[in-house]
Write an enzyme that holds these catalytic residues in place. Structure first.
Site, PDB file in Angstrom:
ATOM      1  N   GLU A 179      -6.543   7.244  -1.323  1.00 27.25           N
ATOM      2  CA  GLU A 179      -6.089   5.975  -0.657  1.00 27.25           C
ATOM      3  C   GLU A 179      -6.829   4.911  -1.076  1.00 27.25           C
ATOM      4  O   GLU A 179      -6.188   3.679  -1.178  1.00 27.25           O
ATOM      5  CB  GLU A 179      -6.905   6.208   0.803  1.00 27.25           C
ATOM      6  CG  GLU A 179      -6.269   7.159   1.508  1.00 27.25           C
ATOM      7  CD  GLU A 179      -4.732   6.530   2.091  1.00 27.25           C
ATOM      8  OE1 GLU A 179      -4.842   5.130   2.386  1.00 27.25           O
ATOM      9  OE2 GLU A 179      -3.910   7.341   2.110  1.00 27.25           O
ATOM     10  N   HIS A 200       0.769  -1.177  -0.127  1.00 24.93           N
ATOM     11  CA  HIS A 200      -0.024   0.005   0.091  1.00 24.93           C
ATOM     12  C   HIS A 200       0.907   1.240  -0.141  1.00 24.93           C
ATOM     13  O   HIS A 200       0.644   2.237  -0.735  1.00 24.93           O
ATOM     14  CB  HIS A 200      -0.975  -0.031   1.199  1.00 24.93           C
ATOM     15  CG  HIS A 200      -1.633   1.220   1.624  1.00 24.93           C
ATOM     16  ND1 HIS A 200      -2.875   1.555   1.030  1.00 24.93           N
ATOM     17  CD2 HIS A 200      -1.222   2.436   2.045  1.00 24.93           C
ATOM     18  CE1 HIS A 200      -3.351   2.601   1.582  1.00 24.93           C
ATOM     19  NE2 HIS A 200      -2.364   3.184   2.133  1.00 24.93           N
ATOM     20  N   GLU A 201       1.794   1.072   0.896  1.00 25.84           N
ATOM     21  CA  GLU A 201       2.698   2.445   0.877  1.00 25.84           C
ATOM     22  C   GLU A 201       3.471   2.491  -0.169  1.00 25.84           C
ATOM     23  O   GLU A 201       3.863   3.587  -0.672  1.00 25.84           O
ATOM     24  CB  GLU A 201       3.772   2.305   2.235  1.00 25.84           C
ATOM     25  CG  GLU A 201       2.991   2.350   3.409  1.00 25.84           C
ATOM     26  CD  GLU A 201       2.149   3.347   3.826  1.00 25.84           C
ATOM     27  OE1 GLU A 201       2.263   4.481   3.059  1.00 25.84           O
ATOM     28  OE2 GLU A 201       1.051   3.108   4.647  1.00 25.84           O
ATOM     29  N   HIS A 239       1.521   4.407  -2.722  1.00 22.06           N
ATOM     30  CA  HIS A 239       1.382   5.860  -2.719  1.00 22.06           C
ATOM     31  C   HIS A 239       2.837   6.414  -3.441  1.00 22.06           C
ATOM     32  O   HIS A 239       2.622   7.436  -4.099  1.00 22.06           O
ATOM     33  CB  HIS A 239       1.615   6.108  -1.228  1.00 22.06           C
ATOM     34  CG  HIS A 239       0.272   6.332  -0.525  1.00 22.06           C
ATOM     35  ND1 HIS A 239      -0.808   6.824  -0.957  1.00 22.06           N
ATOM     36  CD2 HIS A 239      -0.040   5.674   0.682  1.00 22.06           C
ATOM     37  CE1 HIS A 239      -1.759   6.699  -0.033  1.00 22.06           C
ATOM     38  NE2 HIS A 239      -1.366   5.908   0.856  1.00 22.06           N
TER      39      HIS A 239
END
Length: 293
Positions: free
Chosen positions: A222, A145-146, A149
């Site tokens: 997100e 997930h990071e 980003h």
């Protein structure tokens, strides 16, 4: 390049809309007659508004390390740190970016964040609490997930959006201040106390309203980071990680305010406060992932 072009196009569009609106309302001639040059004012506000956002972006890694007391893993001291480095290396390679720095920060709360001024000079960090309570598959999903980003350029995008917001908050606050100073306080000699008081008040009000826009963009990105996490680590693991985070929603948020938008989660907000939330509700994120499995 696309984000820079988008930023420039947004600025031009807002300037045109503002100019047309002020002309239609008959405000522009009044402002020019009172000595306020809109072009000069906009340039002034753009320089200061964008400078603040860009400085924050370029210092983001250093600020993150200091504010969270993150320890970057230079040489792994144990099997967990070795696994973290190997996992981030694998995920970043799959995402097509240069491997970011990897760190661990002291916090009982399960959380993680990514920051950095570009996708090839980033930092990904996880909390000690997350390492203690999450399974390896769940940690891998959080890291994915990071990485999402970083690969999506979210830090740069939010900085550009914040810079645009800063610019126009300053711009319109000074227009309001000038109008009140001339029309209400009848000041014809430069800017009086009415201008400064009104400008400060307008900046506060407009800044609060503008933050709703920034947080809306933050919530949208997100979902994209979750989708990247599911792509790199699997939908099942990403959903499991979010479900475990949901079980910890009552724990106090130990992430500094400046990094909350770049964490994996934040505290639950209800009602009007939800407009100022940087993350969508975990149930919505889980549902979005489940719908795309």
């Amino acid at each position: 390049m696309f984000r820079i072009l988008l930023f420039l196009a947004t600025n031009i569009a807002v300037v045109l809309v503002a100019s047309v609106t002020l002309r239609l309302l008959g405000v522009e001639p009044y402002l020019q007659g009172s000595g306020l040059n809109l072009t000069s004012l906009l340039i002034f506000c753009a320089v200061f508004g964008m400078s603040g956002a860009m400085i924050s972006l370029f210092l983001s890694k250093w600020i993150a390390k200091m504010s969270t007391r993150t320890q970057v893993i230079e040489q792994p001291r144990d099997a967990v740190e070795s696994w973290l480095l190997d996992t981030v290396r694998e995920l970043s390679s799959e995402a097509g970016i240069k491997m970011p720095e990897v760190g661990i920060f002291p916090a009982h709360q399960s959380n993680a964040f990514a920051t950095g001024w570009n996708k090839n000079d980033a930092l990904v960090a996880v909390s000690e609490g997350l390492l203690r309570r999450f399974s390896k598959d769940e940690i891998r999903a959080v890291l994915a997930h990071e990485i999402g980003h970083v690969a999506n350029g979210d830090m740069v995008t939010l900085a550009l959006i914040q810079g645009v917001i800063n610019t126009f908050v300053m711009f319109f606050a000074r227009i309001i201040g000038n109008i009140v100073d001339k029309a209400v306080f009848k000041n014809e000699n430069g800017h009086g106390i009415g201008f400064f008081i009104t400008t400060i008040f307008a900046e506060i009000v407009l800044g609060i309203l503008a933050s709703i826009i920034v947080m809306w963009f933050s919530r949208k990105r997100e979902f994209r980071a979750d989708a990247m996490g599911a792509k790199l680590a699997g939908s099942g693991a990403m959903i499991a990680a979010l479900q475990r985070l949901k079980a910890e929603t009552q724990m106090p948020n130990e992430m500094p305010d400046t990094l909350t938008a770049f964490g994996i989660t934040e505290g639950v907000k209800q009602g009007f406060k939800a407009l100022f939330s940087s993350h969508p509700p975990l149930d919505e994120r889980i549902a979005a992932l489940a719908a795309n499995r």
